[in-house]
Design a protein around this motif. Structure first.
Motif, PDB file in Angstrom:
ATOM      1  N   LEU A  30       0.915  -1.463  -0.643  1.00 43.18           N
ATOM      2  CA  LEU A  30       0.472  -0.295  -0.342  1.00 43.18           C
ATOM      3  C   LEU A  30       0.951   1.324  -0.178  1.00 43.18           C
ATOM      4  N   TYR A  31       0.879   1.872  -1.147  1.00 44.46           N
ATOM      5  CA  TYR A  31       0.900   3.945  -0.789  1.00 44.46           C
ATOM      6  C   TYR A  31       0.809   4.096   0.744  1.00 44.46           C
ATOM      7  N   GLN A  33       0.968   7.353   3.063  1.00 42.54           N
ATOM      8  CA  GLN A  33       1.251   8.960   2.396  1.00 42.54           C
ATOM      9  C   GLN A  33       1.373   9.824   3.817  1.00 42.54           C
ATOM     10  N   TYR A  55      -7.138   9.278   1.715  1.00 45.79           N
ATOM     11  CA  TYR A  55      -6.026   9.134   1.013  1.00 45.79           C
ATOM     12  C   TYR A  55      -6.085   9.490  -0.433  1.00 45.79           C
ATOM     13  N   GLY A  57      -3.582   8.062  -1.884  1.00 45.47           N
ATOM     14  CA  GLY A  57      -2.751   6.515  -3.134  1.00 45.47           C
ATOM     15  C   GLY A  57      -4.033   6.509  -3.951  1.00 45.47           C
ATOM     16  N   GLU A  58      -3.762   4.866  -4.936  1.00 45.56           N
ATOM     17  CA  GLU A  58      -4.543   4.739  -5.646  1.00 45.56           C
ATOM     18  C   GLU A  58      -6.051   4.690  -5.582  1.00 45.56           C
ATOM     19  N   ASP A  61      -6.436   0.459  -3.770  1.00 47.90           N
ATOM     20  CA  ASP A  61      -5.275   0.942  -2.627  1.00 47.90           C
ATOM     21  C   ASP A  61      -6.484   0.712  -1.811  1.00 47.90           C
TER      22      ASP A  61
END
Length: 110
Positions: A30-31, A33, A55, A57-58, A61
């Protein structure tokens, strides 16, 4: 006639391999942040809900994160409009799960 016999008729020259196939499983990362995820409590239609947002990220995810949270807490919920909506007031437990994964969290509201 079972499946093996049918396959033998279709492919008479084929010799089945007895070696087990190795399937490589790569764990999805997972990204994480720098900005904290916002964890807030709302009542929707008279029912308590916990909402996680922010969030960066993608989207996939975030959906995986939603699925993981729902499984760990054994509760219902959904992913909608870049927010995870969990049924019930589980802010503290969700924040602990997110912090264990390396996210920063921020409690918003009451």
């Amino acid at each position: 006639m079972d499946l093996q016999e049918q396959l033998k008729k279709l492919f008479p020259d084929h010799e089945p391999s007895l070696e087990p196939e190795e399937i490589a499983h790569e764990e999805h990362i997972l990204y994480i942040q720098k900005e904290p995820l916002l964890c807030k409590y709302e009542k929707r239609k008279g029912k308590p809900t916990t909402i996680i947002s922010g969030y960066e990220g993608e989207e996939n995810d975030f959906k995986l994160l939603a699925k993981d949270i729902k499984n760990k807490l054994a509760v219902g919920g959904t992913f909608k409009d870049n927010e995870i909506i969990i049924q019930g007031d589980y802010r503290d437990k969700i924040m602990k799960i997110l912090q264990d994964k390396g996210f920063k969290t921020k409690r918003v509201g009451g």
